[in-house]
Motif scaffolding. Structure first.
Motif, PDB file in Angstrom:
ATOM      1  N   GLY A 188       0.877  -1.005  -0.066  1.00  0.00           N
ATOM      2  CA  GLY A 188       0.106  -0.018  -0.029  1.00  0.00           C
ATOM      3  C   GLY A 188       0.696   1.185   0.145  1.00  0.00           C
ATOM      4  N   ARG A 189       0.424   2.334  -0.490  1.00  0.00           N
ATOM      5  CA  ARG A 189       1.327   3.575  -0.826  1.00  0.00           C
ATOM      6  C   ARG A 189       1.339   4.181   0.568  1.00  0.00           C
ATOM      7  NH1 ARG A 189      -2.898   6.263  -4.820  1.00  0.00           N
ATOM      8  NH2 ARG A 189      -2.799   4.059  -5.238  1.00  0.00           N
ATOM      9  N   TYR A 246       5.396   3.323  -2.965  1.00  0.00           N
ATOM     10  CA  TYR A 246       5.566   2.011  -2.327  1.00  0.00           C
ATOM     11  C   TYR A 246       6.882   1.454  -1.753  1.00  0.00           C
ATOM     12  CZ  TYR A 246       1.084   1.568  -4.911  1.00  0.00           C
ATOM     13  OH  TYR A 246      -0.047   2.231  -5.513  1.00  0.00           O
ATOM     14  N   ASP A 282      -3.737  -0.847  -4.437  1.00  0.00           N
ATOM     15  CA  ASP A 282      -4.675  -0.199  -3.608  1.00  0.00           C
ATOM     16  C   ASP A 282      -5.687   0.892  -3.925  1.00  0.00           C
ATOM     17  OD1 ASP A 282      -2.534   1.309  -4.602  1.00  0.00           O
ATOM     18  OD2 ASP A 282      -1.593   2.009  -2.776  1.00  0.00           O
ATOM     19  N   ASP A 283      -5.562   1.257  -5.120  1.00  0.00           N
ATOM     20  CA  ASP A 283      -6.683   2.104  -5.872  1.00  0.00           C
ATOM     21  C   ASP A 283      -7.930   1.436  -5.601  1.00  0.00           C
ATOM     22  OD1 ASP A 283      -4.951   4.259  -6.598  1.00  0.00           O
ATOM     23  OD2 ASP A 283      -4.818   3.554  -8.816  1.00  0.00           O
ATOM     24  N   LEU A 295      -9.255   1.817  -2.158  1.00  0.00           N
ATOM     25  CA  LEU A 295      -9.505   3.162  -2.014  1.00  0.00           C
ATOM     26  C   LEU A 295     -10.803   3.562  -2.691  1.00  0.00           C
ATOM     27  CD1 LEU A 295      -6.229   5.215  -2.781  1.00  0.00           C
ATOM     28  CD2 LEU A 295      -7.215   4.780  -0.428  1.00  0.00           C
ATOM     29  N   THR A 350     -14.100  -3.509   3.230  1.00  0.00           N
ATOM     30  CA  THR A 350     -12.810  -3.994   2.866  1.00  0.00           C
ATOM     31  C   THR A 350     -12.009  -4.594   3.704  1.00  0.00           C
ATOM     32  OG1 THR A 350     -11.901  -1.970   3.136  1.00  0.00           O
ATOM     33  CG2 THR A 350     -12.403  -2.488   0.950  1.00  0.00           C
ATOM     34  N   ILE A 410      -1.252  -2.974   2.344  1.00  0.00           N
ATOM     35  CA  ILE A 410      -2.711  -2.384   2.105  1.00  0.00           C
ATOM     36  C   ILE A 410      -3.533  -2.640   3.394  1.00  0.00           C
ATOM     37  CG2 ILE A 410      -5.109  -2.580   1.091  1.00  0.00           C
ATOM     38  CD1 ILE A 410      -3.634  -3.114  -1.468  1.00  0.00           C
ATOM     39  N   GLY A 431      -2.879   1.642   7.147  1.00  0.00           N
ATOM     40  CA  GLY A 431      -3.249   2.990   7.400  1.00  0.00           C
ATOM     41  C   GLY A 431      -4.137   3.100   8.507  1.00  0.00           C
ATOM     42  N   SER A 447       2.188   2.004   5.124  1.00  0.00           N
ATOM     43  CA  SER A 447       1.042   2.501   4.255  1.00  0.00           C
ATOM     44  C   SER A 447       0.030   3.311   4.925  1.00  0.00           C
ATOM     45  CB  SER A 447       0.376   0.974   3.766  1.00  0.00           C
ATOM     46  OG  SER A 447      -0.734   1.430   3.155  1.00  0.00           O
ATOM     47  N   VAL A 457      -2.817   3.520   3.257  1.00  0.00           N
ATOM     48  CA  VAL A 457      -4.200   2.901   3.035  1.00  0.00           C
ATOM     49  C   VAL A 457      -4.982   2.267   3.959  1.00  0.00           C
ATOM     50  CG1 VAL A 457      -5.334   1.424   1.029  1.00  0.00           C
ATOM     51  CG2 VAL A 457      -3.190   2.644   0.623  1.00  0.00           C
ATOM     52  N   ARG A 458      -6.155   2.727   4.296  1.00  0.00           N
ATOM     53  CA  ARG A 458      -7.109   2.106   5.097  1.00  0.00           C
ATOM     54  C   ARG A 458      -8.038   1.241   4.586  1.00  0.00           C
ATOM     55  NH1 ARG A 458      -7.244   4.746   9.877  1.00  0.00           N
ATOM     56  NH2 ARG A 458      -9.381   4.393  10.253  1.00  0.00           N
TER      57      ARG A 458
END
Length: 261
Positions: free
Chosen positions: A118-119, A125, A139-140, A143, A152, A162, A165, A175, A177-178
């Protein structure tokens, strides 16, 4: 019980500290993850972690994705694995619903990531050694799912996957990303196995009983996957021998047998 077992930090990489931190924030996350899967009819399972500098995918993630897909299928649900071509080749003899193309996520009732980068807050990354990871933006999908209200789940063992977050840690290796529910594991495969064990106890049948991790890992190594820690093409996962991973699976299976009437 199961959430604690799968977070055992045998590799000494810090996952147990992350588990304790997150468990204090959200003590019911494991049960809530099971609720999401039970309610879902069609699930997308994403797993693909390229290891720098060669960007060869690792053996942690795909075995867990397969185990979860098989368990969900046994419950009559549709599960699709999204990954890259070499991983698909290694899993194709075990499960038919594997794709390398990004799908329209609107048809899914839940998305699950197992050991997928995940970013970070810079949009990069990174590995925990600070190397950049070249990976498709899986991860898009997560999101976008959050925007659409699609549940998710993220499974990770380090912090750069991922879902991590949810921890809210200010570190460029982590990351941002939640996900709705985060599962922290000592090895990400164990997180997936733990979910299958939890589902087994919910439905009263052992969904792990026929799963053979050794065959799966060896098949993945045969097509070119590597251990993410040793970076060697060998039948190990996260630097740990298959004999140890097998004991974790055996313990989960025995717990299910004891807890299932």
């Amino acid at each position: 019980m199961i959430d604690h077992l799968i977070a055992t930090d045998i590799g000494g990489r810090g996952s147990e500290k992350l588990y304790i931190l997150y468990k204090s924030k959200d003590p019911d996350y494991f049960s809530k993850s099971l609720d999401l899967l039970i309610k879902s009819d069609e699930v997308l399972i994403v797993s693909d972690f390229p290891i720098p500098p060669t960007m060869t995918p690792e053996t942690d993630g795909p075995p867990g994705a397969l185990a979860l897909a098989l368990g969900l299928a046994e419950l009559g649900k549709k599960a699709t694995i999204l990954t890259q071509e070499i991983v698909k080749e290694g899993l194709r003899d075990f499960y038919p619903r594997i794709t390398t193309k990004f799908p329209n996520i609107r048809k899914f009732s839940c998305l699950v990531s197992i050991e997928t980068p995940g970013r970070n807050f810079k949009g990069e990354y990174l590995s925990f050694s600070g190397l950049k990871i070249s990976v498709r933006p899986y991860d898009d999908l997560f999101l976008r799912a959050l925007e659409l209200g699609i549940p998710t789940i993220g499974i990770g063992d380090g912090g750069n996957e991922i879902g991590m977050g949810n921890l809210g840690l200010n570190d460029e290796r982590f990351s941002v990303v939640r996900v709705n529910e985060l599962i922290i594991a000592g090895v990400s495969n164990w997180g997936a196995y733990g979910l299958v064990a939890g589902l087994s106890m919910r439905v009263g049948q052992n969904l792990l009983r026929d799963y053979n991790e050794e065959d799966v890992v060896k098949s993945l190594v045969d097509v070119g996957l590597i251990d993410g820690i040793t970076k060697k093409r060998e039948p190990t996962v996260d630097g740990l021998p298959l004999s140890l991973h097998g004991k974790i699976l055996e313990l989960l299976i025995e717990i299910v047998n004891i807890k299932t009437p």
